[in-house]
Scaffold this motif. Structure first.
Motif, PDB file in Angstrom:
ATOM      1  N   LYS A 398       0.784  -1.271   0.068  1.00  0.00           N
ATOM      2  CA  LYS A 398       0.022   0.059  -0.020  1.00  0.00           C
ATOM      3  C   LYS A 398       0.940   1.241   0.062  1.00  0.00           C
ATOM      4  O   LYS A 398       1.604   1.408   0.750  1.00  0.00           O
ATOM      5  CB  LYS A 398      -0.932  -0.278   1.207  1.00  0.00           C
ATOM      6  CG  LYS A 398      -1.696   1.228   1.430  1.00  0.00           C
ATOM      7  CD  LYS A 398      -2.809   1.229   0.451  1.00  0.00           C
ATOM      8  CE  LYS A 398      -3.739   2.598   0.856  1.00  0.00           C
ATOM      9  NZ  LYS A 398      -4.800   2.847  -0.470  1.00  0.00           N
ATOM     10  N   ASN A 406      -2.910   0.230  -4.169  1.00  0.00           N
ATOM     11  CA  ASN A 406      -2.446  -1.038  -3.311  1.00  0.00           C
ATOM     12  C   ASN A 406      -1.833  -1.851  -4.745  1.00  0.00           C
ATOM     13  O   ASN A 406      -2.733  -2.306  -5.331  1.00  0.00           O
ATOM     14  CB  ASN A 406      -3.435  -1.838  -2.458  1.00  0.00           C
ATOM     15  CG  ASN A 406      -3.133  -2.884  -1.804  1.00  0.00           C
ATOM     16  OD1 ASN A 406      -2.402  -3.845  -2.205  1.00  0.00           O
ATOM     17  ND2 ASN A 406      -3.290  -2.931  -0.464  1.00  0.00           N
ATOM     18  N   ASP A 409      -3.843  -5.106  -5.191  1.00  0.00           N
ATOM     19  CA  ASP A 409      -5.133  -4.958  -5.731  1.00  0.00           C
ATOM     20  C   ASP A 409      -4.810  -4.747  -7.380  1.00  0.00           C
ATOM     21  O   ASP A 409      -5.605  -5.107  -8.231  1.00  0.00           O
ATOM     22  CB  ASP A 409      -6.080  -3.909  -5.486  1.00  0.00           C
ATOM     23  CG  ASP A 409      -6.119  -4.204  -4.001  1.00  0.00           C
ATOM     24  OD1 ASP A 409      -6.297  -5.508  -3.410  1.00  0.00           O
ATOM     25  OD2 ASP A 409      -6.680  -3.318  -3.004  1.00  0.00           O
ATOM     26  N   HIS A 432      -9.132 -10.198   3.782  1.00  0.00           N
ATOM     27  CA  HIS A 432      -9.646  -9.722   2.572  1.00  0.00           C
ATOM     28  C   HIS A 432      -9.573 -10.758   1.375  1.00  0.00           C
ATOM     29  O   HIS A 432     -10.680 -11.196   0.865  1.00  0.00           O
ATOM     30  CB  HIS A 432      -9.081  -8.315   2.059  1.00  0.00           C
ATOM     31  CG  HIS A 432     -10.147  -7.644   0.920  1.00  0.00           C
ATOM     32  ND1 HIS A 432     -10.849  -6.523   1.279  1.00  0.00           N
ATOM     33  CD2 HIS A 432     -10.242  -7.886  -0.260  1.00  0.00           C
ATOM     34  CE1 HIS A 432     -11.444  -6.147   0.204  1.00  0.00           C
ATOM     35  NE2 HIS A 432     -11.184  -7.073  -0.783  1.00  0.00           N
ATOM     36  N   PRO A 705     -14.312  -3.578   6.127  1.00  0.00           N
ATOM     37  CA  PRO A 705     -13.945  -4.193   5.187  1.00  0.00           C
ATOM     38  C   PRO A 705     -13.414  -5.877   5.719  1.00  0.00           C
ATOM     39  O   PRO A 705     -12.906  -5.702   6.739  1.00  0.00           O
ATOM     40  CB  PRO A 705     -12.664  -3.563   4.466  1.00  0.00           C
ATOM     41  CG  PRO A 705     -13.069  -2.327   4.991  1.00  0.00           C
ATOM     42  CD  PRO A 705     -13.910  -2.217   6.153  1.00  0.00           C
ATOM     43  N   PRO A 706     -13.667  -6.706   4.878  1.00  0.00           N
ATOM     44  CA  PRO A 706     -13.945  -6.952   3.562  1.00  0.00           C
ATOM     45  C   PRO A 706     -15.559  -6.688   3.218  1.00  0.00           C
ATOM     46  O   PRO A 706     -15.701  -7.064   2.035  1.00  0.00           O
ATOM     47  CB  PRO A 706     -13.352  -8.384   3.010  1.00  0.00           C
ATOM     48  CG  PRO A 706     -13.457  -8.919   4.183  1.00  0.00           C
ATOM     49  CD  PRO A 706     -13.352  -8.225   5.469  1.00  0.00           C
ATOM     50  N   ARG A 709     -16.748  -1.326   1.276  1.00  0.00           N
ATOM     51  CA  ARG A 709     -15.721  -0.662   0.798  1.00  0.00           C
ATOM     52  C   ARG A 709     -15.216   0.810   1.659  1.00  0.00           C
ATOM     53  O   ARG A 709     -16.553   1.348   2.184  1.00  0.00           O
ATOM     54  CB  ARG A 709     -15.890  -0.148  -0.678  1.00  0.00           C
ATOM     55  CG  ARG A 709     -16.218  -1.437  -1.305  1.00  0.00           C
ATOM     56  CD  ARG A 709     -15.104  -2.674  -1.404  1.00  0.00           C
ATOM     57  NE  ARG A 709     -13.794  -2.470  -1.697  1.00  0.00           N
ATOM     58  CZ  ARG A 709     -13.415  -2.605  -2.847  1.00  0.00           C
ATOM     59  NH1 ARG A 709     -14.486  -3.333  -3.959  1.00  0.00           N
ATOM     60  NH2 ARG A 709     -12.186  -2.553  -3.420  1.00  0.00           N
ATOM     61  N   LYS A 772     -18.159   4.588   4.447  1.00  0.00           N
ATOM     62  CA  LYS A 772     -18.172   3.267   4.279  1.00  0.00           C
ATOM     63  C   LYS A 772     -19.389   2.974   3.161  1.00  0.00           C
ATOM     64  O   LYS A 772     -20.238   3.625   3.617  1.00  0.00           O
ATOM     65  CB  LYS A 772     -18.215   2.466   5.486  1.00  0.00           C
ATOM     66  CG  LYS A 772     -16.981   2.409   6.274  1.00  0.00           C
ATOM     67  CD  LYS A 772     -16.944   1.280   7.532  1.00  0.00           C
ATOM     68  CE  LYS A 772     -17.833   1.583   8.545  1.00  0.00           C
ATOM     69  NZ  LYS A 772     -17.908   0.833   9.609  1.00  0.00           N
ATOM     70  N   ALA A 776     -18.602  -0.004  -4.112  1.00  0.00           N
ATOM     71  CA  ALA A 776     -17.158   0.862  -4.422  1.00  0.00           C
ATOM     72  C   ALA A 776     -17.636   1.936  -5.318  1.00  0.00           C
ATOM     73  O   ALA A 776     -17.134   2.975  -5.253  1.00  0.00           O
ATOM     74  CB  ALA A 776     -16.373  -0.155  -4.749  1.00  0.00           C
ATOM     75  N   ASP A 805      -9.787   2.647  -0.179  1.00  0.00           N
ATOM     76  CA  ASP A 805      -9.231   1.158   0.318  1.00  0.00           C
ATOM     77  C   ASP A 805      -7.883   1.420   1.434  1.00  0.00           C
ATOM     78  O   ASP A 805      -6.953   1.020   1.447  1.00  0.00           O
ATOM     79  CB  ASP A 805      -8.947   0.368  -0.389  1.00  0.00           C
ATOM     80  CG  ASP A 805     -10.021  -0.183  -1.489  1.00  0.00           C
ATOM     81  OD1 ASP A 805     -11.116   0.024  -1.070  1.00  0.00           O
ATOM     82  OD2 ASP A 805      -9.631  -0.344  -2.456  1.00  0.00           O
ATOM     83  N   TYR A 807      -5.438   1.638   4.570  1.00  0.00           N
ATOM     84  CA  TYR A 807      -4.802   0.551   5.336  1.00  0.00           C
ATOM     85  C   TYR A 807      -4.427   1.070   6.442  1.00  0.00           C
ATOM     86  O   TYR A 807      -4.642   0.216   7.759  1.00  0.00           O
ATOM     87  CB  TYR A 807      -3.481   0.042   4.446  1.00  0.00           C
ATOM     88  CG  TYR A 807      -3.151  -1.441   4.987  1.00  0.00           C
ATOM     89  CD1 TYR A 807      -4.064  -2.595   4.481  1.00  0.00           C
ATOM     90  CD2 TYR A 807      -2.151  -1.521   6.018  1.00  0.00           C
ATOM     91  CE1 TYR A 807      -3.612  -3.565   4.799  1.00  0.00           C
ATOM     92  CE2 TYR A 807      -2.051  -2.874   6.383  1.00  0.00           C
ATOM     93  CZ  TYR A 807      -2.564  -4.001   5.822  1.00  0.00           C
ATOM     94  OH  TYR A 807      -2.317  -5.183   6.135  1.00  0.00           O
TER      95      TYR A 807
END
Length: 810
Positions: A398, A406, A409, A432, A705-706, A709, A772, A776, A805, A807
């Motif tokens: 990340k 990320n 991803d 995740h 998460p997961p 989003r 949240k 997404a 997203d 971290y």
């Protein structure tokens, strides 16, 4: 009409759109194509842009001309453009800035506002303020310095505004200066003999004859190669060239960042599990995401190499991501032993020139396999056959500044675009990724046994609470751990002592009044570093020499509480004077090459005890380490972050996995204040599923998460009131866009705005807002609409960063 008269350009500015420019006749011969850099006018300045599209559609508005085409060939293949556009859309980041982040650094040309002393100087300079005098003194040393540099050096409040006022008063002149690329191709001189033999060989000196002999033997020799044999060669070749004896040409050469030469290896016989995993990965099915969960030492790297070989056999490329630069050396050596010079490496410890050369090797097809940290996901391959992400759970994938992507991803996104399998590997998969296995989105591959059939290390928990009233040293290195270190050394093995906190003392405080020694620019306590005799801020780098005065009472009576890796190192040296110690943390590995040197010393067994942070906790394979000691297992367990338990479990399980990877069995001593916590117990049992089954119900119940989003909005500025107002305004706009509070619920939440857990870093005050949503796409549209709202855009002095997203939430 000439072919491709217009260009669609993505400029390197924070603007969420592309711009159309006209290609003048004299540049059309350069055949500009998508992926090339161009110099374009923008406002009153010249900046770098990237060609996104060439076309002949005459726009309905007046266009400006491209000034210069900066490349002879594209810097990335055209089929990478959809990837860049996806990143721009998903991470809410300008396309030009995305492309810039993906390419090697130092390639931008642009006008920079530079400051010069006025000529002639106006009268009355003796009446300058102290701040103006300071700026003028800096200009005397460096006329033509950029405004940004001057503002950073002057340590003057609102320096940029002051410089503009000085321009109006006639004290300075501000001009735009075109800044050239900082990174360029490396050219080397090559020497070859001419066809005509010298008229009088006897009159040449011995060294000149030697130069001719070497050039004839090799056909052509580089100047650097000549210098190794004849140090004075550079001053000898010019008159030889003038006399027609030699021909000197300049050619591009590639800087080699790779380490020592490695011997070719012979692929080992696969275990039954490894062979089964390879059978399950089906290349002919195109894009399939796989999660490879394998215990530490189960041979995941060999699986990666076999998959890479399969892609190469099909004439395709491979991208292999590893989380830490320290791990790249180990992985690169193993891949180079198997695949030779077909390897390119990309990571941030390369010089800009080295990184550019590796990039060019990939572009020109000289390397078909790239190994690197997160930025390697942008490698300019046209035909990728497999993408591998090792230690997929690792937070290092990340990016925490500028473009906050990320890489794990993005590996999935790029794999889908290239229709190739993507392998995410880890002994401790992220919640995740494993949830994607549970829900059927990922295929699951497993390696349950170590390749040498050795058992996983025996892990012992030591409850630190029983030492709370005992010897202070026993609360740091308990008798149980000390006894195991002694036994390990007596057997001639190596021990790894882990503490994820660097420095010597982490909480310096005044013995007289009790005030802590905090950073001048950040709201955090400084850390004492004994070797340098300095107190350092680990956020902004601010330092104070020891002994320091108390910021409250002024007395120089600071006592150093807490402990870090430096203190552990000193304690172990006193307890085991016969042992050779090394420390591996951010402080001891800051110089280029120091990581490789330290890893080599561990591999060659010239150290007995290694004290390390998380840099040593994952992925490394040192067969002689039979003992791992964890100083404080629950150090990160109670941080205000919903992923705290997950990170703690992964770190503990990974560091425990460094023990017993050779022939001798491994032992782990894990010291903790919370031996009964499910995270600590799961780490002791090396049982990821147990941790997952305990953790997931909390995430689901709270809508984290997961199962949702998340986007974090970060507000920062030098004026705390403006920062607070901007955060409140953004929250108000979002609430309005959602149609009021009734639009909220467990599946859609606005959390905050609230002051950040660390309210001030580097002199900038910080607030944050957390969004949240189960969708997404919906949360992305919401943030875009908020950022475009005039009530939010009006806060010019407040920086608003979008972290999709996120971290780390602190």
């Amino acid at each position: 009409m000439m072919k491709n008269e217009y260009m669609e350009i993505a400029v390197t500015l924070p603007l969420d759109q592309t711009f159309t420019y006209k290609v003048p006749e004299h540049l059309s011969r350069r055949r500009p194509r998508p992926g090339m850099r161009v110099l374009v006018p923008f406002g009153k300045k010249r900046i770098t842009g990237y060609v996104v599209r060439c076309h002949n559609q005459t726009p309905e508005f007046k266009t400006r001309d491209v000034l210069e085409v900066l490349d002879d060939a594209p810097m990335f293949p055209e089929n990478e453009l959809p990837f860049f556009k996806w990143i721009s859309q998903y991470y809410i980041y300008p396309l030009g800035e995305v492309i810039k982040a993906g390419l090697p650094g130092g390639l931008e040309r642009k006008d920079v506002s530079c400051v010069f002393p006025a000529d002639p100087q106006p009268a009355g300079l003796e009446l300058l303020t102290s701040q103006e005098t300071r700026l003028m003194a800096l200009l005397d040393k460096k006329p033509g310095a950029s405004i940004k540099w001057l503002a950073g050096q002057a340590d003057v409040p609102k320096a940029v505004s002051l410089i503009r006022k000085m321009e109006k008063k006639g004290l300075v002149r501000i001009s735009a200066v075109l800044r050239e690329e900082q990174t360029r191709a490396k050219l080397e001189k090559f020497i070859a003999c001419t066809d005509a033999p010298p008229d009088d060989q006897a009159r040449l000196s011995k060294k000149r004859i030697q130069i001719l002999d070497l050039a004839r033997q090799k056909g052509e020799i580089s100047l650097s190669g000549l210098k190794e044999k004849i140090p004075t060669a550079p001053r000898l070749i010019r008159p030889m060239e003038a006399a027609g004896l030699i021909k000197v040409t300049s050619k591009r050469v590639f800087r080699d960042p790779l380490g020592d030469p490695v011997e070719p290896d012979t692929p080992p016989v696969l275990t039954r599990e490894q062979a089964l995993v390879l059978e399950q990965v089906e290349f002919d099915k195109g894009f399939v995401p796989y999660l490879l969960s394998g215990v530490t030492g189960s041979g995941k790297t060999e699986v990666y190499m076999r998959l890479t070989a399969r892609a190469a056999e099909q004439g395709k490329n491979a991208v292999v991501l590893v989380p830490e630069i320290a791990l790249i050396s180990q992985t690169e050596r193993r891949f180079r032993a198997r695949f030779g010079e077909n390897i390119a490496v990309i990571h941030s410890m390369l010089t800009p020139g080295e990184k550019l050369d590796q990039w060019r090797r990939i572009l020109t097809g000289r390397a078909g396999i790239v190994i690197g940290a997160r930025s390697a996901i942008f490698a300019p391959f046209e035909n990728i056959g497999v993408i591998i992400v090792d230690e997929e759970h690792d937070s290092s994938y990340k990016q925490e500044t500028t473009l906050r992507y990320n890489a794990r991803d993005l590996a999935l996104v790029r794999g889908k675009m290239h229709n190739c399998p993507v392998i995410l590997g880890s002994a401790t998969p992220s919640v995740h990724s494993y949830q994607n296995v549970v829900s059927g989105r990922f295929a699951h591959l497993e390696l349950t046994c170590r390749v040498n059939s050795n058992p996983l290390p025996d892990i012992t928990l030591v409850d630190l609470k029983k030492y709370k009233d005992g010897n202070p040293a026993d609360r740091i290195i308990t008798p149980e751990l000390s006894k195991q270190i002694r036994a390990c050394l007596d057997k001639g093995n190596q021990a790894l002592i882990f503490l994820n906190r660097r420095g010597f003392a982490t909480f310096p405080a005044c013995r007289d009044c009790g005030a802590s020694l905090s950073c001048r620019h950040c709201d955090v306590t400084m850390t004492f570093h004994k070797r340098e005799q300095q107190y350092k801020c680990h956020l902004c780098g601010y330092t104070l020499n020891a002994p320091a005065a108390c910021p409250k009472c002024g007395k120089k009576d600071i006592r150093d509480f807490g402990f870090g890796t430096q203190k552990i190192e000193d304690m172990l040296k006193a307890m085991f004077p016969d042992a050779r110690l090394a420390r591996m943390d951010q402080d001891s590995t800051s110089r280029k090459g120091s990581v490789l040197t330290l890893l080599k010393s561990i591999r060659n067994r010239t150290v007995d005890i290694i004290v390390g942070t998380q840099m040593l906790a994952k992925g490394h394979d040192f067969p002689s380490i039979t003992l791992v000691g964890v100083i404080c297992a629950d150090l990160s367990l109670n941080l205000p972050d919903f992923r705290a338990a997950e990170r703690t479990f992964q770190l503990l399980a990974q560091v425990a996995g460094r023990a017993g990877r050779g022939k001798a069995p491994g032992k782990v001593v894990m010291q903790t204040y919370a031996p009964e916590h499910f995270t600590i117990e799961a780490a002791r049992r090396q049982d990821f599923r147990n941790f997952f089954n305990n953790e997931v119900p909390f995430r689901k119940a709270l809508g984290y998460p997961p199962f949702t989003r998340m986007i974090q909005l970060k507000f920062s500025g030098t004026d705390p009131k403006k920062v607070t107002a901007a955060a409140m305004a953004a929250a108000g706009v979002i609430t309005t866009l959602l149609g009021g509070s009734e639009a909220r619920g467990l599946n859609r939440q606005i959390m905050g705005p609230i002051e950040a857990a660390i309210p001030r870093i580097s002199g900038r005050y910080r607030w944050q807002l957390l969004l949240k949503d189960v969708s997404a796409d919906r949360i992305n549209r919401l943030v875009r609409a908020m950022m475009a709202d005039p009530d939010v855009a009006s806060f010019k002095d407040v920086r608003i960063s979008v972290d999709v997203d996120p971290y780390f939430l602190m």
